[in-house]
Design an enzyme around this catalytic site. Structure first.
Site, mmCIF file in Angstrom:
data_model
loop_
_atom_site.group_PDB
_atom_site.id
_atom_site.type_symbol
_atom_site.label_atom_id
_atom_site.label_comp_id
_atom_site.label_asym_id
_atom_site.label_seq_id
_atom_site.Cartn_x
_atom_site.Cartn_y
_atom_site.Cartn_z
ATOM 1 N N LEU A 6 0.811 -1.349 0.010
ATOM 2 C CA LEU A 6 -0.111 -0.025 -0.101
ATOM 3 C C LEU A 6 0.860 1.150 -0.015
ATOM 4 O O LEU A 6 2.000 1.218 0.650
ATOM 5 C CB LEU A 6 -0.876 0.032 1.195
ATOM 6 C CG LEU A 6 -2.084 -0.880 1.518
ATOM 7 C CD1 LEU A 6 -2.737 -0.804 2.569
ATOM 8 C CD2 LEU A 6 -2.966 -1.015 0.086
ATOM 9 N N CYS A 7 0.512 2.114 -0.704
ATOM 10 C CA CYS A 7 1.303 3.514 -0.854
ATOM 11 C C CYS A 7 0.269 4.513 -0.895
ATOM 12 O O CYS A 7 -0.932 4.474 -1.142
ATOM 13 C CB CYS A 7 2.068 3.432 -1.910
ATOM 14 S SG CYS A 7 1.474 3.057 -3.563
ATOM 15 N N ALA A 8 0.750 5.799 -1.546
ATOM 16 C CA ALA A 8 -0.142 7.230 -1.567
ATOM 17 C C ALA A 8 -0.907 6.810 -2.844
ATOM 18 O O ALA A 8 -2.064 6.993 -2.677
ATOM 19 C CB ALA A 8 0.792 8.159 -1.656
ATOM 20 N N GLY A 10 0.358 4.398 -5.542
ATOM 21 C CA GLY A 10 0.471 3.263 -6.188
ATOM 22 C C GLY A 10 1.295 3.120 -7.432
ATOM 23 O O GLY A 10 1.771 2.238 -8.173
ATOM 24 N N GLU A 38 -3.537 3.411 -0.818
ATOM 25 C CA GLU A 38 -4.074 2.986 0.736
ATOM 26 C C GLU A 38 -5.594 2.875 0.638
ATOM 27 O O GLU A 38 -6.397 2.212 1.593
ATOM 28 C CB GLU A 38 -3.517 4.053 1.715
ATOM 29 C CG GLU A 38 -4.108 4.205 3.034
ATOM 30 C CD GLU A 38 -3.745 5.122 3.755
ATOM 31 O OE1 GLU A 38 -4.189 5.491 4.978
ATOM 32 O OE2 GLU A 38 -3.082 6.309 3.171
#
Length: 103
Positions: A6-8, A10, A38
């Protein structure tokens, strides 16, 4: 083994996914590895074996861990150095270690 990153948004994390997929293939591992923003946690989290957070959203660790506990999925943050170097081998090893500890 299903690994969710998960990231801000992708974007940069998808490059790390590619490196992790290459590392898994080299080891002969069956691994489903994908990156999501996320905001997709509720959708992709329940089917994951482990959730790894990009360092840029580590501030959300407590919130994401609480949500992931509902589906019994461990969460950790990718070390910034491994993320920055796009070290797929080390991040894959981290995921494997977390999954093994869960069993």
């Amino acid at each position: 083994m299903k690994i969710v990153l998960l990231c801000a948004a992708g974007m940069s994390t998808s490059m790390l996914v590619k490196k992790m997929q290459e590392a898994a293939k080299a080891k002969g591992l069956e691994a489903d590895i994908a990156a999501y923003p996320e905001s997709q946690l509720a959708k992709v989290g329940p089917s994951a074996d482990v959730i790894l957070l990009g360092p840029q959203i580590r501030f959300a660790l407590k919130k994401i861990t609480a949500e992931a506990e509902k589906f019994n999925v461990p969460v950790d943050v990718i070390p910034p150095a491994d993320y920055g170097m796009m070290n797929g081998v080390k991040v894959l090893a981290l995921a494997e270690k977390i999954i093994a500890a869960k069993k």
